[in-house]
Design an enzyme around this catalytic site. Structure first.
Site, PDB file in Angstrom:
ATOM      1  CE  LYS A  91      72.553 116.441  -4.241  1.00 14.97           C
ATOM      2  NZ  LYS A  91      73.972 116.815  -4.051  1.00 14.97           N
ATOM      3  CD  GLU A 110      64.705 129.531 -10.189  1.00 17.07           C
ATOM      4  OE1 GLU A 110      65.234 130.199 -11.090  1.00 17.07           O
ATOM      5  OE2 GLU A 110      63.588 129.783  -9.723  1.00 17.07           O
ATOM      6  CB  CYS A 170      72.701 130.620 -13.150  1.00 16.40           C
ATOM      7  SG  CYS A 170      72.106 131.717 -11.858  1.00 16.40           S
ATOM      8  CD  GLU A 182      75.336 127.686 -17.503  1.00 16.36           C
ATOM      9  OE1 GLU A 182      75.016 126.481 -17.455  1.00 16.36           O
ATOM     10  OE2 GLU A 182      74.882 128.539 -16.734  1.00 16.36           O
TER      11      GLU A 182
HETATM   12  P1  NAD Z   1      74.349 120.082 -11.661  1.00 17.96           P
HETATM   13  O1  NAD Z   1      73.028 120.046 -12.342  1.00 17.96           O
HETATM   14  O2  NAD Z   1      75.391 119.149 -12.077  1.00 17.96           O
HETATM   15  O3  NAD Z   1      74.155 119.834 -10.100  1.00 17.96           O
HETATM   16  C1  NAD Z   1      73.266 120.600  -9.311  1.00 17.96           C
HETATM   17  C2  NAD Z   1      72.815 119.766  -8.138  1.00 17.96           C
HETATM   18  O4  NAD Z   1      72.047 118.663  -8.609  1.00 17.96           O
HETATM   19  C3  NAD Z   1      73.958 119.153  -7.321  1.00 17.96           C
HETATM   20  O5  NAD Z   1      73.593 119.187  -5.948  1.00 17.96           O
HETATM   21  C4  NAD Z   1      74.014 117.722  -7.836  1.00 17.96           C
HETATM   22  O6  NAD Z   1      74.527 116.807  -6.910  1.00 17.96           O
HETATM   23  C5  NAD Z   1      72.548 117.445  -8.109  1.00 17.96           C
HETATM   24  N1  NAD Z   1      72.288 116.396  -9.102  1.00 17.96           N
HETATM   25  C6  NAD Z   1      73.116 115.955 -10.085  1.00 17.96           C
HETATM   26  N2  NAD Z   1      72.490 114.997 -10.819  1.00 17.96           N
HETATM   27  C7  NAD Z   1      71.256 114.840 -10.269  1.00 17.96           C
HETATM   28  C8  NAD Z   1      70.123 114.029 -10.595  1.00 17.96           C
HETATM   29  N3  NAD Z   1      70.153 113.173 -11.621  1.00 17.96           N
HETATM   30  N4  NAD Z   1      69.011 114.156  -9.853  1.00 17.96           N
HETATM   31  C9  NAD Z   1      68.945 115.041  -8.832  1.00 17.96           C
HETATM   32  N5  NAD Z   1      69.988 115.819  -8.480  1.00 17.96           N
HETATM   33  C10 NAD Z   1      71.120 115.746  -9.193  1.00 17.96           C
HETATM   34  O7  NAD Z   1      74.808 121.585 -11.753  1.00 17.96           O
HETATM   35  P2  NAD Z   1      76.125 122.212 -11.191  1.00 17.96           P
HETATM   36  O8  NAD Z   1      77.199 121.940 -12.158  1.00 17.96           O
HETATM   37  O9  NAD Z   1      76.317 121.833  -9.761  1.00 17.96           O
HETATM   38  O10 NAD Z   1      75.740 123.760 -11.180  1.00 17.96           O
HETATM   39  C11 NAD Z   1      75.929 124.583 -12.233  1.00 17.96           C
HETATM   40  C12 NAD Z   1      74.629 124.809 -12.967  1.00 17.96           C
HETATM   41  O11 NAD Z   1      73.662 125.403 -12.097  1.00 17.96           O
HETATM   42  C13 NAD Z   1      74.802 125.774 -14.095  1.00 17.96           C
HETATM   43  O12 NAD Z   1      74.159 125.299 -15.233  1.00 17.96           O
HETATM   44  C14 NAD Z   1      74.114 127.037 -13.573  1.00 17.96           C
HETATM   45  O13 NAD Z   1      73.666 127.888 -14.577  1.00 17.96           O
HETATM   46  C15 NAD Z   1      73.025 126.487 -12.750  1.00 17.96           C
HETATM   47  N6  NAD Z   1      72.542 127.480 -11.771  1.00 17.96           N
HETATM   48  C16 NAD Z   1      71.318 128.060 -11.976  1.00 17.96           C
HETATM   49  C17 NAD Z   1      70.845 129.027 -11.092  1.00 17.96           C
HETATM   50  C18 NAD Z   1      69.506 129.684 -11.307  1.00 17.96           C
HETATM   51  O14 NAD Z   1      69.010 130.306 -10.368  1.00 17.96           O
HETATM   52  N7  NAD Z   1      68.918 129.580 -12.463  1.00 17.96           N
HETATM   53  C19 NAD Z   1      71.614 129.394  -9.992  1.00 17.96           C
HETATM   54  C20 NAD Z   1      72.858 128.791  -9.818  1.00 17.96           C
HETATM   55  C21 NAD Z   1      73.307 127.818 -10.723  1.00 17.96           C
END
Ligand code: NAD
Length: 484
Positions: free
Chosen positions: A189, A263, A297, A394
């Site tokens: 997804k 992650e 991240c 963050e």
């Molecule tokens: P987010 O958690 O809002 O969304 C990430 C994904 O999860 C999206 O595809 C979203 O649609 C989905 N999602 C949202 N709510 C959900 C739920 N309840 N159940 C299942 N899926 C759900 O994060 P974001 O704002 O899209 O991304 C930014 C975050 O990602 C930052 O905190 C960043 O640090 C983190 N990130 C971490 C890594 C790593 O490798 N550690 C890499 C990239 C980004």
């Protein structure tokens, strides 16, 4: 004798160098990639170019019935895929890598259009690294037991994979490449604001003649992700995203016999000692926090400077920040592109306001910003207290918070004083100090005299609220197999 004529002043301004987009053919509407074909989605939403606010295409968002269909397709494809000789599986993964290379220019442009990141980054980092991940894991497909100390391995089964918007194609590659090499089938997804390159990857799976159902790609929002996580026929969930959602997923999977890797977010410390090569460190600080508008991240968002050089580094950094070019992501000269969405811009603005309210000193680069789109100029905070929100939370934007330290022990203590533990940077001329500090830091990755370097052979992942599980390297195979 005639006087030497005075030379006309040279104009050092860059001319725009926009990447051409006339060869990009986006469909008006994309559906869901399920069982090797396109399934009409329950609903559609536009995906928008954050640099112009113009819609790029209508995207099908998967509802519960679509999630069911995608999981069923992955389940049906599993027996044949896992039974395929490993060498043959590897060949499919290799083909995907080659096709990403062939379509690299198109993928880079679409990534920049959909996400706002500078073309220089999508062209030189995101797309080549995505191909490299598929190449690397293609090589592992027939060597899995070597990678796991000679133990017998089996795939987990059907894996649900959820990725964020900051590195859309690269995160899809991090997830799909090891999963496929290990004999799993997948339902991926993409994030709501950046589905396009994942959908082009679906086309690539078709071109690679990947058997139907082995990869299914279903855009949608959090509700789609939640339906995938809660689906009873999933064997493993791999999630990259925010810590809040990660916690929700961990709760939702508790008590079920499924694999889980998270992650999550970070607030990584970039530590500069007084014996470091300061000009080099400044380049690393810039790369650490302004790469991909700080939507990273592992961004080096907490800059820890040794007191004796703090003032000098801040001045050098501020001067360097003034040279960053902010603007059109498709311009090859651009260093800092558009903020990914209006929502993310609001989050950055709210935290920056909090920084000012809490007493930190803000400096924001004065630069002309395009009239439309979502933009935030590079920003530096000094006089930051470790308890300030900008030092703790963050920001996920082009904002760096500077703090100081006197001794090595204090640097380590301050760096580790975070709920997160994803990455860190150490700048010093002394190898022994770099190793000692790296060992003491609670961070999954520690870079020495560099920052934000990625390679498929090298595992990536966090400690504490940055999650668990590793992606990349032989360690990245482990979450996708059962060993006996
Ligand atoms: P987010 O958690 O809002 O969304 C990430 C994904 O999860 C999206 O595809 C979203 O649609 C989905 N999602 C949202 N709510 C959900 C739920 N309840 N159940 C299942 N899926 C759900 O994060 P974001 O704002 O899209 O991304 C930014 C975050 O990602 C930052 O905190 C960043 O640090 C983190 N990130 C971490 C890594 C790593 O490798 N550690 C890499 C990239 C980004």
């Amino acid at each position: 004798m005639t006087a030497t004529p005075t030379r006309a002043a040279l104009a050092w301004e860059y001319s725009p160098a926009p990447e051409a987009t006339d060869h990009i053919r986006l469909a008006e509407r994309y559906e869901l990639f399920v069982d090797g074909g396109w399934r009409e989605a329950a609903s559609h939403q536009p995906t928008v170019n954050p640099a112009t606010e113009e819609p790029l295409a209508e995207i099908g968002w998967a509802g519960e019935a679509d999630v069911d269909a995608a999981v069923a397709a992955a389940r049906a494809a599993l027996p044949r895929w896992r039974a395929l000789p490993a060498l043959e599986r590897g060949k499919y993964v290799f083909r995907i890598a080659r096709l990403i290379q062939e379509r690299a220019r198109e993928l880079a442009i679409v990534e920049s259009l959909d996400g706002g990141k500078p073309i220089r980054e999508s062209r030189d980092v995101d797309v080549p690294l995505a191909a490299a991940h598929f190449f690397y894991y293609a090589g592992w497909a027939d060597k899995l037991s070597y990678g796991l100390a000679g133990r017998r391995v089996e795939p987990m089964g059907v894996v649900g994979q959820i990725v964020p918007w900051n590195f859309p194609l690269l995160m899809a590659a991090w997830k799909l490449a090891p999963a496929l090499a290990c004999g799993n089938t997948a339902v991926l997804k993409p994030a709501e604001t950046t589905p396009l390159t994942a959908l082009l990857l679906a086309e690539i799976c078709q071109e690679a003649e990947l058997p139907d159902g082995v990869v299914n790609i279903i855009p949608g929002d959090g509700a789609t992700g939640a339906a995938l996580v809660r689906h009873p026929d999933i064997d493993k969930i791999a999630f990259t995203g925010s810590t809040g959602v990660g916690k929700d997923i961990q709760a939702a999977t508790a008590g079920r016999d499924i694999g889980l890797t998270l992650e999550l977010g970070g607030k990584s410390a970039n530590i500069v000692f007084d014996d470091a090569a300061l000009d080099q460190a400044v380049e690393g600080i810039v790369n650490g926090i302004f790469f991909n508008q700080g939507h990273v991240c592992c961004a080096g968002s907490r800059l820890l400077l040794q007191e004796s050089v703090a003032e000098e580094v801040v001045e050098k950094l501020w001067r360097r920040m003034g040279l960053l070019r902010v603007g059109d992501p498709l311009d090859k000269n651009t260093d800092v592109g558009a903020i990914n969405s209006a929502e993310q811009l609001e989050r950055i603005e709210a935290l920056v306001d909090a920084g000012e309210r809490e007493g930190a000193t803000r400096r924001t680069v004065a630069c002309a910003l395009p009239e439309r789109g979502y933009w935030f100029p590079p920003t530096l905070f000094t006089d930051v207290a470790p308890v300030n929100r900008i030092a703790v939370e963050e920001i996920f934007g082009p904002v760096v918070s500077v703090m100081t330290f006197r001794t090595q022990a204090e640097a380590i203590e301050k760096a580790n004083s975070s709920a997160y533990g994803l990455a860190a940077g150490v700048w010093t001329d002394k190898g022994s100090r770099a190793l000692a500090v790296a060992r003491a830091l609670k961070a999954g990755v520690v870079w020495q005299n560099t920052y934000n370097q990625f390679d498929p052979t090298s595992p990536f992942g966090g400690y504490k609220e940055s999650g668990f599980g590793r992606e990349g390297g032989a360690a990245g195979l482990r979450p996708y197999v059962r060993v006996s």
